[in-house]
Every structure is written in C-alpha cells, then in structure tokens.
Scaffold this motif. Structure first.
Motif, mmCIF file in Angstrom:
data_model
loop_
_atom_site.group_PDB
_atom_site.id
_atom_site.type_symbol
_atom_site.label_atom_id
_atom_site.label_comp_id
_atom_site.label_asym_id
_atom_site.label_seq_id
_atom_site.Cartn_x
_atom_site.Cartn_y
_atom_site.Cartn_z
ATOM 1 N N GLY A 362 -23.813 31.022 -35.771
ATOM 2 C CA GLY A 362 -22.721 31.974 -35.874
ATOM 3 C C GLY A 362 -23.264 33.311 -36.359
ATOM 4 O O GLY A 362 -24.365 33.730 -35.984
ATOM 5 N N HIS A 363 -22.530 33.965 -37.213
ATOM 6 C CA HIS A 363 -22.967 35.247 -37.758
ATOM 7 C C HIS A 363 -23.931 34.993 -38.917
ATOM 8 O O HIS A 363 -23.507 34.702 -40.043
ATOM 9 C CB HIS A 363 -21.754 36.067 -38.220
ATOM 10 C CG HIS A 363 -20.966 36.649 -37.095
ATOM 11 N ND1 HIS A 363 -21.121 37.949 -36.654
ATOM 12 C CD2 HIS A 363 -20.021 36.088 -36.284
ATOM 13 C CE1 HIS A 363 -20.308 38.177 -35.633
ATOM 14 N NE2 HIS A 363 -19.617 37.064 -35.394
ATOM 15 N N LEU A 364 -25.225 35.108 -38.637
ATOM 16 C CA LEU A 364 -26.241 34.849 -39.660
ATOM 17 C C LEU A 364 -26.182 35.869 -40.790
ATOM 18 O O LEU A 364 -26.613 35.580 -41.909
ATOM 19 C CB LEU A 364 -27.642 34.859 -39.036
ATOM 20 C CG LEU A 364 -27.981 33.710 -38.084
ATOM 21 C CD1 LEU A 364 -29.417 33.855 -37.579
ATOM 22 C CD2 LEU A 364 -27.817 32.361 -38.786
ATOM 23 N N PHE A 365 -25.661 37.059 -40.489
ATOM 24 C CA PHE A 365 -25.642 38.117 -41.490
ATOM 25 C C PHE A 365 -24.221 38.446 -41.931
ATOM 26 O O PHE A 365 -23.919 39.586 -42.301
ATOM 27 C CB PHE A 365 -26.354 39.359 -40.950
ATOM 28 C CG PHE A 365 -27.818 39.122 -40.701
ATOM 29 C CD1 PHE A 365 -28.740 39.302 -41.708
ATOM 30 C CD2 PHE A 365 -28.259 38.675 -39.459
ATOM 31 C CE1 PHE A 365 -30.085 39.063 -41.488
ATOM 32 C CE2 PHE A 365 -29.606 38.439 -39.230
ATOM 33 C CZ PHE A 365 -30.525 38.627 -40.250
ATOM 34 N N ARG A 369 -21.512 34.258 -46.217
ATOM 35 C CA ARG A 369 -22.553 33.227 -46.160
ATOM 36 C C ARG A 369 -23.238 33.277 -44.804
ATOM 37 O O ARG A 369 -22.748 33.901 -43.856
ATOM 38 C CB ARG A 369 -21.963 31.831 -46.384
ATOM 39 C CG ARG A 369 -20.990 31.373 -45.316
ATOM 40 C CD ARG A 369 -20.469 29.961 -45.590
ATOM 41 N NE ARG A 369 -21.506 28.968 -45.452
ATOM 42 C CZ ARG A 369 -21.808 28.345 -44.298
ATOM 43 N NH1 ARG A 369 -21.142 28.637 -43.195
ATOM 44 N NH2 ARG A 369 -22.751 27.435 -44.249
ATOM 45 N N VAL A 370 -24.385 32.604 -44.726
ATOM 46 C CA VAL A 370 -25.143 32.511 -43.475
ATOM 47 C C VAL A 370 -24.532 31.385 -42.644
ATOM 48 O O VAL A 370 -24.476 30.238 -43.089
ATOM 49 C CB VAL A 370 -26.627 32.218 -43.754
ATOM 50 C CG1 VAL A 370 -27.402 32.126 -42.447
ATOM 51 C CG2 VAL A 370 -27.215 33.300 -44.645
ATOM 52 N N GLY A 375 -22.851 24.400 -38.988
ATOM 53 C CA GLY A 375 -22.353 24.530 -40.352
ATOM 54 C C GLY A 375 -23.342 24.091 -41.408
ATOM 55 O O GLY A 375 -22.945 23.813 -42.547
ATOM 56 N N GLU A 376 -24.631 24.042 -41.061
ATOM 57 C CA GLU A 376 -25.643 23.594 -42.017
ATOM 58 C C GLU A 376 -25.726 24.566 -43.194
ATOM 59 O O GLU A 376 -25.596 25.784 -43.038
ATOM 60 C CB GLU A 376 -27.009 23.502 -41.342
ATOM 61 C CG GLU A 376 -27.080 22.516 -40.187
ATOM 62 C CD GLU A 376 -27.070 21.074 -40.659
ATOM 63 O OE1 GLU A 376 -27.294 20.855 -41.867
ATOM 64 O OE2 GLU A 376 -26.838 20.180 -39.826
ATOM 65 N N SER A 377 -25.965 24.004 -44.390
ATOM 66 C CA SER A 377 -26.153 24.850 -45.572
ATOM 67 C C SER A 377 -27.620 25.145 -45.829
ATOM 68 O O SER A 377 -27.952 26.123 -46.510
ATOM 69 C CB SER A 377 -25.543 24.171 -46.802
ATOM 70 O OG SER A 377 -26.140 22.897 -47.018
ATOM 71 N N VAL A 378 -28.518 24.300 -45.310
ATOM 72 C CA VAL A 378 -29.970 24.499 -45.415
ATOM 73 C C VAL A 378 -30.567 24.303 -44.036
ATOM 74 O O VAL A 378 -30.281 23.305 -43.363
ATOM 75 C CB VAL A 378 -30.618 23.536 -46.435
ATOM 76 C CG1 VAL A 378 -32.119 23.770 -46.495
ATOM 77 C CG2 VAL A 378 -30.011 23.717 -47.822
#
Length: 565
Positions: A362-365, A369-370, A375-378
């Motif tokens: 999605g929107h990395l920036f 949030r990244v 939907g991974e958090s890491v």
C-alpha cells in the motif's frame, strides 16, 4: 654474503626480530634501525633477544615520522653501518619491520648473483607518475614543507596554499631530475656508497629535508646520478589502495602471496601466525624459481578496490561514506511506484498482484504507518511499520526494502498525502518506474461525506503538493522511468497504459489484459470539480472533465500516456 638487509622498525618489534633472526641465520647480515620514539624498554628487549645472533647490528636511532626527513636519516645511518661492518655485502636490501620473506633466502641470493650490477628501485619522473595521492607531484620538490601533514594538517594546507598564491618555487639543485618511487629498494654497494659519499651530499640533504615525503624521492632521484643499470621496480610486494594506504596481508592471503613470486612482502599483520609460520619455516623452499611478478595479482587488488569504492548495486557501505553519489546504483533492483491508481481503482493492489505475479504494498510512506503488503507489521530485513523510524531516513528505508527483497519486484502506492521527503530520490533513481494519474486524489474526496468547505481546503492542499511533486518528476535530471496521465486521460482509455505498465513489470510475460480493474464510481465527478471552481478552488491536475454527470470519453486520443523519460 652477497646481500644484507637494512630494517626500519617502529612497531611489532617481536615480529621484526623474528624476521631478522631468519635472515641472519641464513648468512645475510642485518642492520636494524628502531624509531627513536619507541620506548626504551621495548628497544632494549629487542636488543637482548637478538644478542646471541651473529651478523646483526643496531644503528643510531632517529625519530621517523611519516613523510619526514627522519626516515631518510634512519636509512642513511643504517646503510652506512652496513657498508662499514660487512664488506662482503654486494647488494643492500631495504625492508621494514612489517616485511616478511616469501621465498627462501637462497633464491634471492642466486637471483642477485646473476645481476651483480643491477639496482632495483622504482624511479620514475614526476610527469610519468600516476599513483601519487593528494595532488602534489612536482610541487613536492618546489615548495617548502616545514609542517607535519599528519599532526599539523591545517598549517600544512595553509602554507601550501600561501606558497601557491605567492607563486613561490624552490630551486632544484643543478643536474637533478626529480624522480619518485617506492621506498623499498635493493641497491648495489657501488651505487649506495656513491650516493652516501657524494661530495655534494650535504647540499642534497639540505634540499631534500624540505621535500615532502623524501623517502620516496631521495634515493629514487640520486640513483639516476650514479647508476648505469637501474631496473625501475621493487623486489618487495607492496600494494596500496585508492587512498594511498597500504594493503595489509592476513592469514587468508597465503596463496595470494605465493602466487606473486616476490621475494619479500609488506605489510604483514603482526598476528598473522599462519603466514609467519609458513614463510619462516626451514622447509619453505621447493618452489619453482620464477621472476618476481606482483602484476600477477594486480587483478585481484583491482577488484578489491572496485568493491570498496563501487560496491554492489544498491548496497551502501561505510567505505563510501560520507562521499556523496559514490553509490553503485541508488537501489539494488527495479521497482514500481503507482500514484493515484489505488484512489481510482477498487482493490488495485489485489488486481495488480494477480496480474503481475508479485506482492503489492500500500502506501509505504503514509503518515501513520508503513502499509506493507498483506498488512505485515515486520517485513524482509526486519523492517518495521513504524512511520517514525521510516521518516528518520526514508531513503535508507527504501534502499533496504529493495535490497532485502532482491529477486522480487516491489510495487507500492504513493501520493500527496504521503511523506514527500523520498520524492527527489525516487525521481533520480534509474531503477524506479513511476506511473502517475494526476488529480486522482480528488476521487476519495468526491466520495467523502465531509463539509464542502473542508473538502475545498483539502483539495487545495493536495493539489499544491502534487503540483510540486510533478515539477520534480519533470525536471531535466530525472533518471526514473516516469509516465504521467491526467485523471481524464486515463479514464478515457485505461487498458493501453495498464498494459504498458504490466509489460514493464513482467517483460517475459506475453499475457494480454482483457479487462481493467473496476473503476470507482465517477458519476457526478465533473459537477464536483465545477463546485470546487465555484468555491474559489481551481482544480487543474484532473484534466478536462465535463461539468455534467457523465465522465465517459469524448475522444480516443487521450489514452496515450504522456512520457517524460
């Protein structure tokens, strides 16, 4: 006793003593000079350790700072002692305390016996030198250098600058042609004695005392005055990096050193137990006699320098910082940036992932949030979704993401709501494929249920940000692959630009798109834009939308992408 060794030592005296013992026990006299700055206890311990070994002498001690006259004085004192104490020596070999013999002494003696009148010293004119670092070639001989380059660098540079401004030049002694070369030489007794006993030596010494790095020019220049047979090369293997610093040899360089066929190598790491044990062994002989040829390993050193200065594409290394634009490729692999697609199409990331066979972020920036894929958090490389950590260095965040996912094409969304710090980096990166639907950010505003005054303010803010971003993407120094469509152009004919994008992401795929992802409902969008105009906000990035409720295309020519680069 055809060769004697002069050793200049200032550190790791135990290793220097080990090498000196090796040479002396095999019939080669050794004169050792120990830097006067070495503590007396260490010096006395070395003298005591070598007390029982014959043909080893210690010369008068001088302070030997790099690049100063002390190194030449030390060499002169030790060489004079060698010539006086050992009349049977025909060649004098200058070595350092970090040197290590690579071949049996007998081979070196036999090699020099076949060349009794040859002087081995690198000696080239300043015009032919290509390896000096720091920009001082002929100026070494025409300027004065009373300050230490290492300890008084500011004074050194300022004094050089002053002399250049005043156009000051020292007079080179008549008959001398300045030469430069490696400090480590092997000279015949006849040549060395002629240099040290020259009637003009006092004047030469006074002159060279103000030459920068005289140990690389004193003997190299004067040998041309007295020798009739100079081979401009050193018998000692000594390699330097692109900054002029010597390479240090470790245990894992064993086979490399053997391959060079050189008689002596420097600098050897004092803790290289394997190297000292191997080359100082009694049975170190047995190798086929060959001409010393350090050029045989030059290719490996060239690769090492290239790896250090250039590195691997997209991998940032300590050795290249803080030098700007030293990177070998800004990122490690191609990646795709989509601006406005997620706003125009429903579930665009899912559709693109299926069609292109890759994971789409999605929107990395995004400011909160990244938005990693799924939907991974890491993510790969332990990259977290913290916006604070990402924004500390957004460029490094993107570089690490691409590096840690090599082999898999990275695709992500970008827009005016995102952090814009990374935008100039994206524009300059040749690996970036940037596809922009300008004005698409207005579609979510159109579908929002907010007060129109708030929508107008937000639309004005987003348009200003995107307009500045498009200016960056249209600049002359842009190296990314950039395609820009207005929202109206893209809606008229979405299949052609989508096919072009997919072909770039998967060039080996011959799949033809049969349908585009579902476009968001734009009924009434033209009137929405007109309402913005009526409220004093001029939407200019969306293209030519009719004011009515039907946004269907009126022509077919607008489907062609606007190609920036």
């Amino acid at each position: 006793m055809s060769v004697g060794f002069v050793m200049l030592c200032h550190t790791a005296l135990d290793r220097a003593a080990q090498v000196a013992r090796h040479w002396a026990e095999r019939g080669c006299p050794v004169v050792i000079h120990v830097d006067r700055r070495v503590k007396k206890g260490a010096y006395r311990r070395m003298v005591r350790d070598l007390a029982g070994v014959g043909d080893i002498k210690f010369s008068q001690r001088h302070a030997c700072e790099w690049g100063t006259w002390g190194l030449v004085s030390a060499t002169q004192a030790a060489a004079l002692l060698m010539l006086k104490q050992f009349p049977g020596v025909r060649h004098v070999y200058l070595a350092s305390g970090s040197c290590l013999p690579l071949r049996p002494v007998e081979e070196l003696v036999a090699y020099l016996n076949e060349r009794p009148r040859t002087d081995f010293i690198e000696s080239v004119t300043t015009e032919d030198v290509g390896w000096t670092i720091g920009g001082l070639n002929i100026e070494r001989f025409t300027l004065r250098f009373p300050f230490s380059w290492r300890k008084q660098r500011r004074l050194f540079d300022a004094y050089v600058k002053l002399q250049r401004a005043l156009r000051f030049k020292r007079r080179i002694p008549p008959g001398l042609v300045p030469h430069l070369g490696s400090q480590w030489w092997c000279l015949t007794r006849q040549t060395l004695s002629a240099i040290l006993e020259d009637p003009e030596r006092d004047s030469y010494d006074r002159y060279f005392q103000r030459v920068w790095i005289p140990d690389e020019s004193y003997f190299q220049t004067l040998v041309r005055q007295v020798s009739a047979n100079v081979e401009s090369r050193s018998l000692t293997l000594s390699k330097f990096d692109f900054q002029g610093k010597p390479h240090i040899f470790y245990d894992d360089h064993l086979q490399l050193l053997r391959r060079s066929d050189c008689f002596v190598a420097r600098k050897i790491w004092p803790q290289a137990e394997k190297l000292y044990r191997t080359f100082l062994a009694d049975d170190a002989g047995g190798a086929v006699a060959a001409e010393p040829n350090p050029g045989k390993i030059d290719r490996l050193f060239a690769k090492a320098v290239e790896r250090r200065t250039k590195g691997r594409a997209g991998l940032y290394m300590q050795s290249r910082f803080p030098n700007q634009n030293w990177e070998n490729g800004m990122t490690a692999a191609p990646y795709s940036v989509f601006e406005g697609f997620a706003e125009l199409f429903d579930n665009f990331d899912i559709w693109l992932g299926k069609v292109a066979g890759t994971r789409v972020h999605g929107h990395l920036f995004a400011p909160d949030r990244v938005a990693f894929a799924g939907g991974e958090s890491v993510y790969n490389g332990a990259l977290g979704d913290s916006a604070m950590l990402r924004d500390y260095n957004p460029r490094s965040f993107l570089v690490n993401l691409v590096w840690n996912t090599r082999g898999e094409r990275q695709c992500f969304q970008f827009g005016p709501n995102d952090s814009q710090k990374v935008a100039p980096f994206l524009a300059r990166d040749p690996n970036a494929q940037i596809s922009v639907i300008s004005g698409a950010w207005a579609v979510p505003l159109f579908h929002s249920n907010s007060n129109f005054s708030d929508i107008r303010k937000e639309a004005a803010r987003l348009q200003k940000i995107e307009a500045e971003h498009l200016t960056v993407l249209r600049a002359l120094n842009v190296k990314a692959r950039v395609r820009i469509w207005t929202l109206a152009e893209f809606v008229e004919n979405p299949m052609e630009p989508l096919q072009t994008i997919i072909d770039e992401i998967s060039p080996r795929s011959s799949r033809r798109l049969t349908e585009a992802p579902r476009i968001a409902d734009l009924t009434g969008f033209g009137q929405f834009l007109q309402n913005l105009r009526n409220q004093g906000m001029q939407p200019v990035l969306m293209g030519d939308f009719p004011a009515g409720d039907d946004p269907k295309p009126t022509t077919s020519r607008r489907g062609r992408p606007y190609l920036v680069k």
